[in-house]
Motif scaffolding. Sequence first.
Motif, short mmCIF file in Angstrom:
data_model
loop_
_atom_site.label_atom_id
_atom_site.label_comp_id
_atom_site.label_asym_id
_atom_site.label_seq_id
_atom_site.Cartn_x
_atom_site.Cartn_y
_atom_site.Cartn_z
N PRO A 51 -3.10 45.78 117.74
CA PRO A 51 -4.29 44.95 117.93
C PRO A 51 -5.58 45.77 117.97
O PRO A 51 -6.59 45.40 117.35
CB PRO A 51 -4.02 44.24 119.26
CG PRO A 51 -2.54 44.21 119.37
CD PRO A 51 -2.07 45.49 118.76
N VAL A 52 -5.55 46.88 118.72
CA VAL A 52 -6.74 47.74 118.79
C VAL A 52 -7.05 48.34 117.42
O VAL A 52 -8.20 48.39 116.99
CB VAL A 52 -6.53 48.87 119.83
CG1 VAL A 52 -7.65 49.90 119.74
CG2 VAL A 52 -6.46 48.29 121.23
N ASN A 53 -6.02 48.77 116.72
CA ASN A 53 -6.21 49.39 115.40
C ASN A 53 -6.80 48.40 114.41
O ASN A 53 -7.72 48.74 113.65
CB ASN A 53 -4.87 49.92 114.90
CG ASN A 53 -4.99 50.65 113.57
OD1 ASN A 53 -4.80 50.06 112.51
ND2 ASN A 53 -5.32 51.93 113.64
N LEU A 54 -6.27 47.18 114.41
CA LEU A 54 -6.77 46.16 113.47
C LEU A 54 -8.21 45.77 113.79
O LEU A 54 -9.03 45.60 112.89
CB LEU A 54 -5.86 44.93 113.50
CG LEU A 54 -4.46 45.12 112.90
CD1 LEU A 54 -3.61 43.88 113.14
CD2 LEU A 54 -4.56 45.42 111.41
N ALA A 55 -8.51 45.62 115.08
CA ALA A 55 -9.86 45.23 115.47
C ALA A 55 -10.87 46.33 115.12
O ALA A 55 -11.93 46.05 114.54
CB ALA A 55 -9.90 44.93 116.97
N LEU A 56 -10.54 47.56 115.47
CA LEU A 56 -11.43 48.67 115.19
C LEU A 56 -11.55 48.91 113.69
O LEU A 56 -12.65 49.15 113.17
CB LEU A 56 -10.93 49.94 115.88
CG LEU A 56 -11.83 51.17 115.78
CD1 LEU A 56 -13.20 50.88 116.39
CD2 LEU A 56 -11.18 52.36 116.50
N GLY A 58 -11.19 46.69 111.32
CA GLY A 58 -11.99 45.60 110.76
C GLY A 58 -13.47 45.81 111.00
O GLY A 58 -14.29 45.54 110.12
N LEU A 59 -13.82 46.29 112.20
CA LEU A 59 -15.23 46.56 112.50
C LEU A 59 -15.79 47.67 111.62
O LEU A 59 -16.90 47.55 111.08
CB LEU A 59 -15.36 46.94 113.98
CG LEU A 59 -16.77 47.16 114.51
CD1 LEU A 59 -17.57 45.86 114.46
CD2 LEU A 59 -16.73 47.69 115.95
#
Length: 217
Positions: A51-56, A58-59
């Motif tokens: 989740p952290v990897n995908l969010a970061l 994507g940003l």
Amino acid sequence: MSPILFNLLLRSIGETVIMTLASGLISLLIGLPLGIILIATDRGGLFQNRPVNLALGGLVNAFRSVPFIILLVALIPLTRLIVGTSIGTMAAIVPLSIAAIPYYARMAAVSLREVDRGLIEAARSIGASRWTIIREVIVPESLPGLTAGFTVTLVTLIGASAMAGAVGAGGLGDLAIRYGYQRFETGVMVAVVAVLIVLVCGMQWVGDHITRRVDHR
């Protein structure tokens, strides 16, 4: 070229160098940790957290996908909030940095991901902590790639700083537009292009030299 224009050229070179180095340093200080987090939280990473990897990720991708000239205008309110104005050399450092941070973060992540997994597993086998592996294995082994990526980032920033001159950021881009284009001073335009070529070639040469020095493979 008149003495006045020559002095303007020298001042513009200084402004371009300041914008490039300041935003480059900021991109290194923030972009490298971001790159480390991206590879550490990825699947199979030392701190796997999708989740952290995908969010970061994507940003980072979102900011990378916005053309710099649009980002430059969109960040005017933030630039005014940080430095008190939206024009000038110091103001240009804000959008240049924000554009360079995700760019270098991705380049750093690519270099960090290329480290031999065998070295990481060997460090794990002798009881090295995850942060020790990052600090003592992954980053040192990635130095050639990290240095080369940072050189490319600085070269890209030189071009972006010239583009920022279109909205009053100062530097060589502003000089080329105000005098070379609007006042039809062909000599100024030629001089600006020549200086930009020298800056890019010089920075690339220094970067390549440092990359060779840190490459012990």
